[in-house]
Design a protein around this motif. Sequence first.
Motif, PDB file in Angstrom:
ATOM      1  N   ASN A 133       0.802  -1.230   0.000  1.00 61.59           N
ATOM      2  CA  ASN A 133       0.000   0.000   0.000  1.00 61.59           C
ATOM      3  C   ASN A 133       0.835   1.280   0.000  1.00 61.59           C
ATOM      4  N   GLY A 134       2.159   1.143   0.044  1.00 63.42           N
ATOM      5  CA  GLY A 134       3.030   2.319  -0.019  1.00 63.42           C
ATOM      6  C   GLY A 134       3.012   3.200   1.217  1.00 63.42           C
ATOM      7  N   ASP A 135       2.534   2.659   2.349  1.00 66.35           N
ATOM      8  CA  ASP A 135       2.472   3.442   3.591  1.00 66.35           C
ATOM      9  C   ASP A 135       3.798   3.303   4.334  1.00 66.35           C
ATOM     10  N   TYR A 136       4.821   3.965   3.806  1.00 62.67           N
ATOM     11  CA  TYR A 136       6.165   3.824   4.354  1.00 62.67           C
ATOM     12  C   TYR A 136       6.330   4.540   5.693  1.00 62.67           C
ATOM     13  N   GLU A 137       5.606   5.620   5.900  1.00 64.14           N
ATOM     14  CA  GLU A 137       5.729   6.367   7.157  1.00 64.14           C
ATOM     15  C   GLU A 137       5.248   5.523   8.341  1.00 64.14           C
ATOM     16  N   THR A 138       4.142   4.820   8.147  1.00 65.27           N
ATOM     17  CA  THR A 138       3.633   3.954   9.221  1.00 65.27           C
ATOM     18  C   THR A 138       4.625   2.848   9.521  1.00 65.27           C
ATOM     19  N   TRP A 139       5.211   2.263   8.479  1.00 60.00           N
ATOM     20  CA  TRP A 139       6.209   1.209   8.667  1.00 60.00           C
ATOM     21  C   TRP A 139       7.387   1.717   9.493  1.00 60.00           C
ATOM     22  N   GLN A 140       7.958   2.866   9.104  1.00 52.84           N
ATOM     23  CA  GLN A 140       9.137   3.369   9.804  1.00 52.84           C
ATOM     24  C   GLN A 140       8.808   3.806  11.222  1.00 52.84           C
ATOM     25  N   SER A 141       7.586   4.293  11.434  1.00 53.55           N
ATOM     26  CA  SER A 141       7.171   4.658  12.785  1.00 53.55           C
ATOM     27  C   SER A 141       7.104   3.426  13.694  1.00 53.55           C
ATOM     28  N   LYS A 142       6.529   2.352  13.195  1.00 51.41           N
ATOM     29  CA  LYS A 142       6.423   1.121  13.983  1.00 51.41           C
ATOM     30  C   LYS A 142       7.787   0.486  14.212  1.00 51.41           C
ATOM     31  N   MET A 143       8.644   0.508  13.179  1.00 49.35           N
ATOM     32  CA  MET A 143       9.897  -0.233  13.241  1.00 49.35           C
ATOM     33  C   MET A 143      10.962   0.453  14.083  1.00 49.35           C
ATOM     34  N   LYS A 144      10.762   1.710  14.491  1.00 49.34           N
ATOM     35  CA  LYS A 144      11.748   2.364  15.358  1.00 49.34           C
ATOM     36  C   LYS A 144      11.893   1.595  16.670  1.00 49.34           C
ATOM     37  N   VAL A 145      10.771   1.178  17.231  1.00 50.72           N
ATOM     38  CA  VAL A 145      10.797   0.408  18.474  1.00 50.72           C
ATOM     39  C   VAL A 145      11.171  -1.041  18.193  1.00 50.72           C
ATOM     40  N   VAL A 146      10.577  -1.612  17.155  1.00 52.18           N
ATOM     41  CA  VAL A 146      10.853  -3.007  16.822  1.00 52.18           C
ATOM     42  C   VAL A 146      12.335  -3.216  16.532  1.00 52.18           C
ATOM     43  N   ASN A 147      12.970  -2.266  15.881  1.00 48.84           N
ATOM     44  CA  ASN A 147      14.390  -2.380  15.545  1.00 48.84           C
ATOM     45  C   ASN A 147      15.239  -2.555  16.797  1.00 48.84           C
ATOM     46  N   LYS A 148      14.980  -1.747  17.825  1.00 52.94           N
ATOM     47  CA  LYS A 148      15.746  -1.857  19.071  1.00 52.94           C
ATOM     48  C   LYS A 148      15.500  -3.199  19.747  1.00 52.94           C
ATOM     49  N   ASN A 149      14.243  -3.609  19.785  1.00 54.54           N
ATOM     50  CA  ASN A 149      13.917  -4.882  20.432  1.00 54.54           C
ATOM     51  C   ASN A 149      14.486  -6.065  19.666  1.00 54.54           C
ATOM     52  N   LEU A 150      14.410  -6.005  18.331  1.00 52.14           N
ATOM     53  CA  LEU A 150      14.937  -7.096  17.519  1.00 52.14           C
ATOM     54  C   LEU A 150      16.449  -7.201  17.656  1.00 52.14           C
ATOM     55  N   GLU A 151      17.121  -6.071  17.798  1.00 57.12           N
ATOM     56  CA  GLU A 151      18.573  -6.087  18.000  1.00 57.12           C
ATOM     57  C   GLU A 151      18.923  -6.790  19.310  1.00 57.12           C
ATOM     58  N   GLN A 152      18.164  -6.505  20.377  1.00 58.53           N
ATOM     59  CA  GLN A 152      18.410  -7.166  21.654  1.00 58.53           C
ATOM     60  C   GLN A 152      18.097  -8.656  21.579  1.00 58.53           C
ATOM     61  N   LEU A 153      17.002  -8.993  20.907  1.00 58.27           N
ATOM     62  CA  LEU A 153      16.642 -10.405  20.770  1.00 58.27           C
ATOM     63  C   LEU A 153      17.698 -11.170  19.968  1.00 58.27           C
ATOM     64  N   THR A 154      18.281 -10.520  18.970  1.00 65.41           N
ATOM     65  CA  THR A 154      19.326 -11.159  18.170  1.00 65.41           C
ATOM     66  C   THR A 154      20.552 -11.446  19.022  1.00 65.41           C
ATOM     67  N   ASP A 155      20.916 -10.505  19.882  1.00 64.12           N
ATOM     68  CA  ASP A 155      22.053 -10.716  20.794  1.00 64.12           C
ATOM     69  C   ASP A 155      21.755 -11.850  21.771  1.00 64.12           C
ATOM     70  N   GLU A 156      20.544 -11.881  22.313  1.00 60.43           N
ATOM     71  CA  GLU A 156      20.181 -12.937  23.253  1.00 60.43           C
ATOM     72  C   GLU A 156      20.159 -14.301  22.580  1.00 60.43           C
ATOM     73  N   TRP A 157      19.711 -14.334  21.326  1.00 59.68           N
ATOM     74  CA  TRP A 157      19.730 -15.585  20.563  1.00 59.68           C
ATOM     75  C   TRP A 157      21.162 -16.090  20.389  1.00 59.68           C
ATOM     76  N   ALA A 158      22.082 -15.183  20.101  1.00 55.14           N
ATOM     77  CA  ALA A 158      23.484 -15.565  19.916  1.00 55.14           C
ATOM     78  C   ALA A 158      24.066 -16.160  21.195  1.00 55.14           C
ATOM     79  N   VAL A 159      23.735 -15.557  22.336  1.00 48.67           N
ATOM     80  CA  VAL A 159      24.228 -16.068  23.621  1.00 48.67           C
ATOM     81  C   VAL A 159      23.612 -17.435  23.923  1.00 48.67           C
ATOM     82  N   ALA A 160      22.305 -17.556  23.701  1.00 51.36           N
ATOM     83  CA  ALA A 160      21.606 -18.809  24.026  1.00 51.36           C
ATOM     84  C   ALA A 160      22.063 -19.959  23.142  1.00 51.36           C
TER      85      ALA A 160
END
Length: 429
Positions: free
Chosen positions: A115-142
């Motif tokens: 649908n080309g709604d890029y602003e909504t995507w980037q707004s949502k992913m600001k928080v998801v990006n930080k959380n996904l980065e932490q989850l990726t680090d935790e996955w590596a440790v586990a």
Amino acid sequence: MKSAVYLLSIAVIALGLYAFDVKEDNKQLQQAIHAQYTNSLSNASEKLSYLQRSVAQSLLFQDEKALQNELDNIWRTSNELRSSISGLPLNPDVANQWLRYIGKIGDEAKRASTNGDYETWQSKMKVVNKNLEQLTDEWAVATAQFYENDGNFDKWQQVAKTELEESPFKNLASNLKTYTEKDFPLTTSESDWLKKRDLKHIRDREITKDEAIQVLEKLVPGIEDATYTVSKSKDDAPYPFYHIQFVKGSRVGYADITVKGGHLISFLSERPVQPDKNITQEKVKELVQQFIDRAGYDDLALVEMRENHEAWHIHLARVAGKHNAFVYPDGVQLKVSKDSGELLGLNAMEYVQRENINENQPVVPIDWKQFFRPNTVVEEERFIYTENEAYELRLCYEVIARFSDNINQTYRVVVDTENHDVIKVEQLP
């Protein structure tokens, strides 16, 4: 005596060689499984890192082409990562949380790309990006422990199968649950779907074990006076039900009946079938109607009948609303013997879950001659209710269409009556 000792010695040696071969085979099998799991884990870790980078990179771009490329990468990688995680023997809680979280990221990327709604995507992913980065680090440790087993399958298996409380994934699982609920809260339609799945809408009184047997005998008269064994579902089951096992002559089977209201959810009966004796299809329909009447299913209609060498497989669906539409999610599946018309199997879970339909959904007419290519023939059209990808129940046109120059290519097409979105297309056998 010497011959006996000789034969005994040969037998001992043979058994020893056999035991050695079995042990070697088991060792080779364990090594193969270990290699498979390790490769799947490496692939999952690689895909997760790539997904995290792609999500982060999608926040950089304002250029539509560059952003579209990242969204395509995210959607594709999320699907590949889900496939890799599904192949690992992880704790079910961890696996399910991962699959939902990653799937949501992929769904959001596909939606933004479409649908080309890029602003909504980037707004949502600001928080998801930080959380996904932490989850990726935790996955590596586990997962680091999986690579420290030096090919020892027993240790690898112990880490993979251990209880969550003792698992290296414990912290990851906890954060996954928190981030999933926070980053991707349930929509109303998803919440309603979960309630239906767990039969939260049933408010009927609870029945006893004896009453559950009475319900079964009323619906399936041929098993009166059978020998019954009745047990109750576990305390952590989504909904309480009675599991009834029965034996009568050559008949052996079981049934599941809800504690609240005594609704038959499933039934299965096994017995020898006489292949040389068949009743007519019309007789089968008559017997099915008698069962429907006994069960009080007064809003069901026949959708289709298919047969094999020993049974008819019958699909029924609820008919509802001002359009007399088939509510496909409210279906009942029956298996009926061809030799006597006896009920051999039933699945009524969908019917018991029961959907709430929206009768106010607009119906915008479609000119099928304009919708399909010129050589397409529409053979049948009717209204149905079915779910879209967001678990929303939608009123749709169901069309059976074929190519005029090839009767072997016949398709079932489902189109939303309001926005004319194509919900499903499948080729019929």
